[in-house]
Write an enzyme that holds these catalytic residues in place. Structure first.
Site, PDB file in Angstrom:
ATOM      1  NE  ARG A 130      20.462  -5.801  13.458  1.00 38.59           N
ATOM      2  CZ  ARG A 130      19.537  -6.463  12.772  1.00 38.59           C
ATOM      3  NH1 ARG A 130      19.846  -7.085  11.665  1.00 38.59           N
ATOM      4  NH2 ARG A 130      18.304  -6.495  13.214  1.00 38.59           N
ATOM      5  CE  LYS A 152      35.121  11.003  21.321  1.00 37.07           C
ATOM      6  NZ  LYS A 152      35.335  12.176  22.184  1.00 37.07           N
ATOM      7  NE  ARG A 250      38.528   9.589  20.880  1.00 34.99           N
ATOM      8  CZ  ARG A 250      38.151   9.019  19.759  1.00 34.99           C
ATOM      9  NH1 ARG A 250      38.159   7.720  19.622  1.00 34.99           N
ATOM     10  NH2 ARG A 250      37.746   9.755  18.738  1.00 34.99           N
ATOM     11  CG  ASN A 254      37.326  15.941  25.335  1.00 41.76           C
ATOM     12  OD1 ASN A 254      37.061  15.998  24.144  1.00 41.76           O
ATOM     13  ND2 ASN A 254      36.963  14.927  26.105  1.00 41.76           N
ATOM     14  CG  HIS A 257      37.377  20.523  22.974  1.00 42.98           C
ATOM     15  ND1 HIS A 257      38.717  20.765  22.776  1.00 42.98           N
ATOM     16  CD2 HIS A 257      36.855  20.297  21.749  1.00 42.98           C
ATOM     17  CE1 HIS A 257      38.990  20.679  21.472  1.00 42.98           C
ATOM     18  NE2 HIS A 257      37.874  20.395  20.835  1.00 42.98           N
ATOM     19  CG  HIS A 261      31.985  21.499  24.080  1.00 38.95           C
ATOM     20  ND1 HIS A 261      32.402  20.303  24.620  1.00 38.95           N
ATOM     21  CD2 HIS A 261      32.342  21.458  22.773  1.00 38.95           C
ATOM     22  CE1 HIS A 261      32.983  19.569  23.670  1.00 38.95           C
ATOM     23  NE2 HIS A 261      32.948  20.254  22.549  1.00 38.95           N
TER      24      HIS A 261
HETATM   25  N1  GLY Z   1      37.493  15.203  19.158  1.00 39.46           N
HETATM   26  C1  GLY Z   1      37.855  14.456  20.293  1.00 39.46           C
HETATM   27  C2  GLY Z   1      37.948  12.989  20.047  1.00 39.46           C
HETATM   28  O1  GLY Z   1      37.868  12.544  18.934  1.00 39.46           O
HETATM   29  O2  GLY Z   1      38.080  12.250  20.983  1.00 39.46           O
END
Ligand code: GLY
Length: 375
Positions: A130, A152, A250, A254, A257, A261
């Site tokens: 956990r 992330k 945040r 991107n 991106h 992608h």
């Molecule tokens: N790579 C994009 C982020 O970490 O939000």
């Protein structure tokens, strides 16, 4: 926030997240001194260094030997190099291998490698018992300026990349400039695309600096490289501190991106197209698309593309190393991307260099017309 460490020639960027705040140390020779930097987090604890089959042989043994006097015990695990290690089955193997080492909740995982290792080990740390502590030692330029910072973590699913994961912050990031000397020119360029992104999304003066010093960064000049990595990490740290879980700001990270992608999906992640190369072309298209929608002027788009081109990065559909992407398949992959909502596409668009914003509900028809327009 940046300060100069008083005893050693490296910079420190702090990711300010209350009691989960941590430092990113940036400079040469950090891996050699890892024991000193990591001591507050590993003293008398069981450390498991996890690397891949390419990076592991270069640094794992030396790192393990240097941590041994401070840690209670040091173990090393290696996974195959490449994106396939972010699969559920590899994740299961890794978790079983870690548990076979009889870890307790005071164990510390160390992610020694590029983005794949950082994402995989970060998610292993989030899940193991956990949640145990982990430290990132990113060994690619791309990982140093993006994936190792901000928490992330995750692995891939059949339905798409990074669909299983957690926001889980490391305790420390060591970005050693020396390890970058083992990267190919192509890998350096790919990482550089993410550096350009920070200038384009929020810092026009940094982009200007890159126009002047980009060649030195790519050539591995220590001052230029560490300045570029530090400025990128500062930019990312500032955004993550305000919006850790991507509820808003945040998403600016991107930029480029959504296109990138789709190019990667079309190239089927088979190595013909590196993520950073896809980002290079994606940044150029984000500017062209913003121009197409009347949001910015074509002069900025021309300037962005000319810098990407000068740095040897793709800057259009036609210059992608995997071959020209067709507009139908690009749209198809964009619709499947996890960032699509109710059939509409969310894009990060620009008003000018250094001023990006989130644009939800862009009709696919506009994207289609834009892509058909591309030479
Ligand atoms: N790579 C994009 C982020 O970490 O939000």
């Amino acid at each position: 926030m940046t300060k100069q460490d008083t005893t050693h020639p490296h910079k420190i960027v702090t990711v300010a997240l209350g009691d989960r705040s941590y430092e990113i140390k940036i400079g040469a020779g950090l891996l050699q001194e890892a024991d000193k930097h990591m001591a507050p987090f590993i003293t008398n604890r069981h450390v498991i260094i996890i690397s891949d089959s390419v990076v592991g042989p270069l640094y794992q043994d030396a790192l393990a030997a240097s941590l041994a006097p401070t840690a209670r015990k040091v173990d090393c695990l290696t996974v195959p190099a490449g994106e396939a290690s972010k699969s559920l089955s590899q994740f299961a193997d890794l978790m079983n291998d870690i548990l076979a080492l009889q870890v307790d909740r005071k164990a510390v995982l160390v992610a020694l490698g590029g983005g794949v290792i950082g994402d995989l080990v970060g998610y292993a740390a989030a899940s193991l018992l956990r949640g145990v502590d982990f430290i990132q030692i990113p060994t690619s330029l791309l990982a140093q300026v993006d994936s190792s910072v901000g928490g992330k973590t995750g692995i891939n699913a059949k339905a798409g990349k990074n669909l299983i994961g957690a926001f889980y912050q490391p305790k420390l990031v060591l970005a050693d400039m020396d390890v970058l000397s083992s990267l190919s020119a192509r890998e350096m360029r790919a990482g550089y695309a993410e550096i350009v992104k920070y200038g384009l999304l929020g810092d026009a003066s940094f982009f200007e600096w890159l126009e002047q010093h980009g060649a030195q960064v790519l050539a591995g000049d220590l001052d230029a490289l560490s300045h570029a990595v530090m400025t990128s990490c500062e930019a990312k740290a500032a955004i993550v501190s305000q919006d850790e879980t991507e509820a808003g700001k945040r998403a600016l990270l991107n930029l480029g991106h959504t296109f990138a992608h789709a190019f990667e999906a079309e190239a089927r992640y088979d190595g013909r197209l590196l993520h950073g190369e896809a980002v290079g072309a994606g940044l150029a298209l984000a500017f062209d698309f913003s121009t197409f929608l009347g949001e910015t002027t074509s002069q900025d788009a021309v300037r962005v593309k000319s810098h990407l081109k000068a740095m040897g990065l793709p800057y259009s559909l036609a210059t992608l190393p995997a071959g020209r992407a067709s507009e139908e398949t690009v749209i198809h992959h964009m619709m499947k991307d996890k960032k699509t909502k109710d059939g509409a596409l969310t894009f990060i668009l620009v008003k000018e260099i250094g001023a990006a914003y989130v644009a939800p509900n862009i009709p696919t028809d506009a994207v289609n017309r834009f892509l058909k327009d591309q030479a």
